[in-house]
Structures are given as C-alpha cells and as structure tokens.
Scaffold this active site. Sequence first.
Site, PDB file in Angstrom:
ATOM      1  N   LYS A  60      11.431  43.132  83.115  1.00 53.49           N
ATOM      2  CA  LYS A  60      11.496  43.972  81.906  1.00 53.49           C
ATOM      3  C   LYS A  60      10.121  44.070  81.254  1.00 53.49           C
ATOM      4  O   LYS A  60       9.636  45.159  80.941  1.00 53.49           O
ATOM      5  CB  LYS A  60      12.513  43.362  80.937  1.00 53.49           C
ATOM      6  CG  LYS A  60      12.808  44.198  79.722  1.00 53.49           C
ATOM      7  CD  LYS A  60      13.866  43.536  78.841  1.00 53.49           C
ATOM      8  CE  LYS A  60      15.197  44.155  78.957  1.00 53.49           C
ATOM      9  NZ  LYS A  60      16.195  43.920  77.961  1.00 53.49           N
ATOM     10  N   LYS A  72      14.817  32.531  79.814  1.00 51.55           N
ATOM     11  CA  LYS A  72      16.158  32.664  79.242  1.00 51.55           C
ATOM     12  C   LYS A  72      16.697  31.274  78.954  1.00 51.55           C
ATOM     13  O   LYS A  72      16.397  30.323  79.690  1.00 51.55           O
ATOM     14  CB  LYS A  72      17.090  33.365  80.248  1.00 51.55           C
ATOM     15  CG  LYS A  72      18.247  34.082  79.598  1.00 51.55           C
ATOM     16  CD  LYS A  72      17.858  35.463  79.130  1.00 51.55           C
ATOM     17  CE  LYS A  72      18.991  36.131  78.394  1.00 51.55           C
ATOM     18  NZ  LYS A  72      18.626  37.476  77.926  1.00 51.55           N
ATOM     19  N   ASP A 111      20.869  36.688  72.087  1.00 52.46           N
ATOM     20  CA  ASP A 111      21.476  37.319  73.253  1.00 52.46           C
ATOM     21  C   ASP A 111      22.989  37.245  73.022  1.00 52.46           C
ATOM     22  O   ASP A 111      23.422  36.988  71.886  1.00 52.46           O
ATOM     23  CB  ASP A 111      21.037  36.582  74.537  1.00 52.46           C
ATOM     24  CG  ASP A 111      21.452  37.321  75.798  1.00 52.46           C
ATOM     25  OD1 ASP A 111      20.967  38.444  76.011  1.00 52.46           O
ATOM     26  OD2 ASP A 111      22.285  36.807  76.566  1.00 52.46           O
ATOM     27  N   THR A 146      16.465  48.797  69.574  1.00 53.33           N
ATOM     28  CA  THR A 146      17.058  49.070  70.889  1.00 53.33           C
ATOM     29  C   THR A 146      17.515  50.528  70.943  1.00 53.33           C
ATOM     30  O   THR A 146      17.279  51.240  71.931  1.00 53.33           O
ATOM     31  CB  THR A 146      18.254  48.124  71.148  1.00 53.33           C
ATOM     32  OG1 THR A 146      17.801  46.780  71.011  1.00 53.33           O
ATOM     33  CG2 THR A 146      18.831  48.332  72.535  1.00 53.33           C
ATOM     34  N   ALA A 233      28.361  49.809  75.756  1.00 56.25           N
ATOM     35  CA  ALA A 233      29.347  48.746  75.506  1.00 56.25           C
ATOM     36  C   ALA A 233      29.035  47.563  76.406  1.00 56.25           C
ATOM     37  O   ALA A 233      27.932  47.037  76.353  1.00 56.25           O
ATOM     38  CB  ALA A 233      30.759  49.287  75.726  1.00 56.25           C
ATOM     39  N   ASN A 256      23.755  46.326  78.968  1.00 55.98           N
ATOM     40  CA  ASN A 256      23.149  45.492  80.011  1.00 55.98           C
ATOM     41  C   ASN A 256      24.006  45.499  81.268  1.00 55.98           C
ATOM     42  O   ASN A 256      25.223  45.644  81.191  1.00 55.98           O
ATOM     43  CB  ASN A 256      23.024  44.043  79.513  1.00 55.98           C
ATOM     44  CG  ASN A 256      21.804  43.870  78.640  1.00 55.98           C
ATOM     45  OD1 ASN A 256      20.757  44.470  78.894  1.00 55.98           O
ATOM     46  ND2 ASN A 256      21.932  43.063  77.598  1.00 55.98           N
TER      47      ASN A 256
END
Length: 354
Positions: A60, A72, A111, A146, A233, A256
């Site tokens: 990314k 992460k 997240d 976003t 969604a 995602n």
Amino acid sequence: MLDHEKVAIHTGRRSRLPVIVAVHSTALGPAAGGLRLWHYPDWRDGLTDALRLSAAMTSKFAVAGLPSGGGKAVVALPEGLELDAERRRDVLHDVADAIASFGGAYATGPDVGTGPDDMAVIGEITSHVFCRPAHLGGSGDSSPHTAQGTLAALRAVSRRLYGTASLAGRSLAVVGLGRVGAGLARLLAAEGAALTVTDVDPDKRSTADELDAVWRSPDEILAANVDILVPAALGSVLTRQIVAELRCRAVVGPANNQLATLDVADLLHHRDIIWVPDHVASSGGVINAISTELHHVSADEAHARVRAIEDTVDDLLDTAQRCGQTPAQAASELAMRRLRAVSAPVGTPAPSSR
Ligand SMILES: NC(=O)c1ccc[n+]([C@@H]2O[C@H](COP(=O)([O-])OP(=O)(O)OC[C@H]3O[C@@H](n4cnc5c(N)ncnc54)[C@H](O)[C@@H]3O)[C@@H](O)[C@H]2O)c1
C-alpha cells in the site's frame, strides 16, 4: 519461508491474551499499520492475518510512493470473549508495550475492532501511534479521508472511461452506508452523481432519502445497471458468480479485501470491467494519518497526497493497458520495483517509477 523482518508474539502481561506485532518491511521507512482486535478460532489464525495484512501495508505504501513500511498488530481474542472496559484497557496497554519494544520501527493506528479512543489509551504508554482523537493531538477518525481517497480513484476511472474526471451525471451504486460509504455518497451526491445505495441496516434508508438516492436490497444492488459499483461494506463481495452478473463498467470502492479469490481480478479484466485494487482505493485515510502524524507534513500536503491517489490510479490504468495486465498486477509490480530500488546495491541505477 518467513518474508517478514520481525514478528513478535507476546502473552500480554496484564490481559494474558495473545498480542502479535508483525513488521513486514522497513525498506521504505518505519512500518505502520492498524491494530486488529478480533475473534479467531485459534491465535495462530490471528498470526496468519498479521503476516498477510502487514505485507499488504508494505504494498500500500510502496504504491502510494510514501516513505513508510508495512506492519500490523493483531490481538487474537478467543471466540465468545467480550472485553469489559478494564480488560480492554489492559489489552491496549499490552499492545503498547509490544509496540514500544520495536523502538520506533512500527507505529499503530485503528483497524477492525479499534478506533481513535483505543489509540489514545495506547498513547498513554508509547508515542508510536496515530489517529488518536483530535483533542489529544491526533488526526482522529480517518474515514472522511478514506472517502476523499476513493473519490480520487473514481475520478481517474471516470477519466479513463468517459474522458472526464467529473462524476456529475454518472450513475454509481454504493454498497454500505457506514462511516466511509455515507461520507463518499454525500461527496458524490454533491457532485451531481445519480446514486443507488444499500445497507443491511434498514436505518440507513434515511441517508438514501437525504441524498435523493434509489434504495435497493443488498442482494439486488450488485447487479444494478450503473456506471460504477462502489463496495463500501465488508470484504469478499466479488465472487466468481457475482462478477458474471455485474452490469457496471468499473468497481472502485474502499472496502478491504473485495476479491473472494485472487483469480476474480482476472475475471473482471476479461469482462472488461476496471477493478481498482482495494488497497489503492481505500488508502486515503492511512495516507492522511501517517502523513500528518508520522511524516509531520502540513494538512495541505497531506490532503495533496490523498488527492494524488488520482494520479496513482491514472498511472496504474495506463501501465495495465500498455502491458496487457490487470491494474492489480500493475500495482504489485510497481510496489516491487519501488522496494527493489531502495534495496539495490549502491551505484545501481534506480528503475523508472512506472
Ligand atoms: N474507516 C476507514 O477509514 C477505512 C479505511 C480503509 C478501509 N476501510 C474499509 O471500508 C469498509 C467500510 O468501512 P467503514 O469504516 O465505513 O465501516 P462501517 O462499519 O462504519 O460501515 C460498514 C457499513 O456496511 C454495512 N454492511 C455490512 N454488511 C453489508 C452488506 N452485506 N451489504 C450492505 N451493507 C453492509 C454496515 O451495516 C455498515 O453500515 C470496510 O471494508 C473497511 O475495512 C475503511
């Protein structure tokens, strides 16, 4: 073979829960990526998620051309365990300890299962955290950024399909009217797009009314006859069967992990439907957060970086067309080129950025 620079697995000192931090790469800069607080049948499933998601963060940032690496954090909650406020705080402090042990090589943000308030709790122990609430000096909720980033990606696709970046008069179907989806739908409505929308939550119908949008059921909307489908969604919405039923010319959204299986990107390509990889279309929030909080650029510069998603998608679509690839392949090759460029021996000419 382990493809990651460092992976730490702790049993939290306070919570006794498995805390996993995976740093995939710091080749482009210190790693960043959100904290997932989620239920897993086994903690090893959380480890698998951390390994996969941290590698995706490397791509990314590399595709966005930003000086950050991929990381992460995952806390693997046993199925059925609900955290009360005190235990949640313990978990977040355990995560903060794990992050601090990386000495700045990894910073976390929100997240699935976490938000700005949780980042404030982590910030009590370590400064390597982003998206804390604005009153604590963080950049807060990332979803408006976003949405802006997805809008930028949509503009590039519109230019490719219709010769204009303007979405006025275009028909778009937005699947999911949550924080990002509703914000994006408002931006699109303000620009004069014709919207069809859905959500599993019937209360979201009021947003449809407010925006003069057509409401469809979640089952119907995927096959709607629109210019662009916007998944906003949950993941895995694009299955082989759904792709056969699509009647749009492009799929571009912030959700995602949109592909149920990786081959679906090829199926979309064969049907002549443009699919912008979700890790590109959804990157505006994290780009804004790390730009302001970790790279310390001005708000204007951070917004410019989010708007630059339009150029990134333009380039990916150009490359894909020129090389007969899918945009996903073009993105993955671009990321690899940028990573190779920084790990090349001194004196090796840098490859071109495209
Ligand atoms: N929030 C961010 O900044 C951000 C950043 C990057 C990616 N994303 C991704 O974007 C997507 C949306 O994120 P969000 O923050 O808006 O989440 P959210 O939870 O606020 O909204 C999701 C919405 O989708 C609805 N929904 C769930 N299943 C559905 C279905 N089958 N059909 C239709 N609607 C359904 C929910 O009712 C909810 O309104 C997620 O996939 C998320 O991972 C979000």
